[in-house]
Design a protein around this motif. Sequence first.
Motif, short mmCIF file in Angstrom:
data_model
loop_
_atom_site.label_atom_id
_atom_site.label_comp_id
_atom_site.label_asym_id
_atom_site.label_seq_id
_atom_site.Cartn_x
_atom_site.Cartn_y
_atom_site.Cartn_z
N ALA A 1 0.82 -1.23 0.00
CA ALA A 1 0.00 0.00 0.00
C ALA A 1 0.85 1.27 0.00
O ALA A 1 0.59 2.19 -0.79
N PRO A 2 1.86 1.39 0.85
CA PRO A 2 2.67 2.62 0.83
C PRO A 2 3.39 2.83 -0.50
O PRO A 2 3.80 3.96 -0.81
N LEU A 3 3.56 1.75 -1.29
CA LEU A 3 4.25 1.86 -2.57
C LEU A 3 3.28 2.03 -3.73
O LEU A 3 3.63 1.79 -4.89
N LYS A 4 2.04 2.48 -3.40
CA LYS A 4 1.00 2.71 -4.39
C LYS A 4 0.67 1.45 -5.17
O LYS A 4 0.48 1.45 -6.38
N LEU A 5 0.62 0.34 -4.43
CA LEU A 5 0.21 -0.94 -5.00
C LEU A 5 -0.95 -1.49 -4.17
O LEU A 5 -1.00 -2.68 -3.84
N ASP A 6 -1.91 -0.59 -3.85
CA ASP A 6 -3.01 -0.93 -2.95
C ASP A 6 -3.84 -2.10 -3.45
O ASP A 6 -4.27 -2.96 -2.67
N ALA A 7 -4.07 -2.13 -4.75
CA ALA A 7 -4.94 -3.17 -5.30
C ALA A 7 -4.18 -4.46 -5.61
O ALA A 7 -4.79 -5.44 -6.03
N ALA A 8 -2.89 -4.44 -5.41
CA ALA A 8 -2.09 -5.61 -5.78
C ALA A 8 -2.15 -6.68 -4.70
O ALA A 8 -2.40 -6.41 -3.52
N ARG A 9 -1.93 -7.90 -5.12
CA ARG A 9 -1.84 -9.04 -4.19
C ARG A 9 -0.54 -9.80 -4.47
O ARG A 9 -0.09 -9.89 -5.60
N PHE A 10 0.02 -10.34 -3.41
CA PHE A 10 1.23 -11.17 -3.51
C PHE A 10 0.94 -12.50 -2.83
O PHE A 10 0.34 -12.54 -1.74
N GLU A 11 1.34 -13.57 -3.46
CA GLU A 11 1.11 -14.89 -2.86
C GLU A 11 2.26 -15.83 -3.20
O GLU A 11 2.75 -15.84 -4.34
N THR A 12 2.67 -16.60 -2.22
CA THR A 12 3.71 -17.60 -2.44
C THR A 12 3.04 -18.93 -2.78
O THR A 12 2.32 -19.51 -1.96
N LEU A 13 3.25 -19.38 -4.01
CA LEU A 13 2.68 -20.65 -4.45
C LEU A 13 3.52 -21.80 -3.90
O LEU A 13 4.73 -21.84 -4.07
N LEU A 14 2.86 -22.72 -3.23
CA LEU A 14 3.52 -23.92 -2.71
C LEU A 14 2.77 -25.11 -3.29
O LEU A 14 1.66 -25.45 -2.86
N GLU A 15 3.34 -25.74 -4.31
CA GLU A 15 2.67 -26.78 -5.08
C GLU A 15 3.46 -28.08 -5.01
O GLU A 15 4.68 -28.07 -5.20
N GLU A 16 2.76 -29.19 -4.74
CA GLU A 16 3.44 -30.48 -4.66
C GLU A 16 3.81 -30.97 -6.07
O GLU A 16 2.99 -30.96 -6.98
N LEU A 17 5.06 -31.39 -6.21
CA LEU A 17 5.54 -31.90 -7.49
C LEU A 17 5.15 -33.37 -7.65
O LEU A 17 4.95 -34.09 -6.66
#
Length: 554
Positions: free
Chosen positions: A383-399
């Motif tokens: 939010a402070p970096l003007k990325l209020d609408a952005a989302r970040f997610e770490t994908l953890l997927e079984e191989l």
Amino acid sequence: MLQSLSIRDIVLIEALDLEFGSGLTVLTGETGAGKSILLDSLGLALGNRADSGLVRQGTEKAQVTASFASPAKGSKLAATLAENDIEIEPGEPLIIKRSVKADGGSRAFINDQPCSATLLRMVGGQLIEIHGQHDDRGLINPKGHRALLDAFAGVEGSAVRDAYDAWQSAKTALEQAKQDQDSAEQDREYLEHSVAELSKFAPQPGEEEELALERATMMKGEKLTGDLEAIRAAFDGSNGGLASLRAAARRLDMISEEHPLLAEALEALDRSIIDAGEAEDKLHEAAAALSFDPQRLDDMETRLFDLRGLARKHRVEPGKLSNLLVGLQNKLAAISDGGRSLEELEACLARAKKSYIAAAEALRAQRAKAAKALDKAVAGELAPLKLDAARFETLLEELSEEHWNKGGMDRIEFLISTNPGAPLAPMGKIASGGELSRFILALKVALAEEYGLKTIIFDEVDRGVGGAVASAIGDRLSRLSSGAQLLVVTHSPQVASKGDAHMLINKSLSGTVSRTDVRALDNEGRRQEIARMLSGADVTDEARAQADRLLEGV
């Protein structure tokens, strides 16, 4: 840490020598002043493609020399240098020199030792990260995301690596045993025949030498039989030489007291009898050893011929036939015992796989917990970096199982979404240049303590923003630089005011020749440059006052 950079004859730069310190160094200048040339020069030293277009017009070659602090003992960089036979004394700086000729040829050196461009890229990647508008390395590359998450989680992963190695070793042992079993089954008939043949013959160690010696001795005996019989005849019987000596000794014994010489003669005669007796014994022994038996000789020659024939058939020395028999017996026994051995190896493999899965699942649980914490930490920076609408997610997927490895059973990738309702996607495919730089900055700040920072360069991380957002970027860059070296190319006065050091990039015109220079600014110089960034070409008192306020807020 980058300590110094020396540039000669690259595009608009004739000669430039720069010194760098720790913390945050900002580089500013008007558009077109040559900031990209500076970064291209550093990129050349770090292994980027040697483009002859970098050579300043009218010169034969361009050269860049970059000096870095001595690699830490035990670091990945120190190991890379050692593996490539590049020795650096403790405390000695790491110096990279790269030149490119106008005709396209290039050369590279690390501490005066020639090196390939491939090695230079490898070393450069461990020295500096450059994040710019077209970044495709560093945090953008998903290949490094698993290591970053593990560092954030504080997990070392040795249990999984050891379990994986044990699992693969068990798998290899089973596969080899199966191959051996299949090969042995195909050879069963040959083995049974050979074992039966050799067992019946029963070769003994050293047998060839013994037979050959006995045969040669017996053949000598055949030649010496007549001589031995004649010699023995001189000894044997009542009229033989030894019997005559003994008779003479008896008679001499009866008269030996009559004169001293007779006693001495008796002593000499006794010695002769003893020596003659020993000679007779040796003759008998020699006759026995050299006795000639035609049947025995024929048997020996047959045995010796068959022994050597078997050795030729099995392509071994005759003396090794007994060892061959033992080996073939063991192989034949292994065929019958192979089923039981395979069962044991399969059980061992199952246990090793189970141990790996347990270790990998425990690691996944730690990663899942860390992923949530990292997602939360990055979200707090957006939010402070003007990325209020952005989302970040770490994908953890079984191989799938065929992709399990020493790092576990997981695929890990950082995903983002920049618009509400938009699906998550890899960072490099979704964000614009400015957004991407800010995402990287947010992630860097979240990972700062765990990441193990080196020299990092941000190229226009503040692109397209200003005001409070630019201030937020400056604050985060300053925070990030507390334990690292940051070089930031910026057009934002808010970011520039946060620098521990400030360098001005300037392009000048002398006749028809353009030149780019870089100089370190003192306090007044910084004030003037930040005021220029605020007001443009005409620096006003108002702009200077605003620059003072920005600098005072540092």
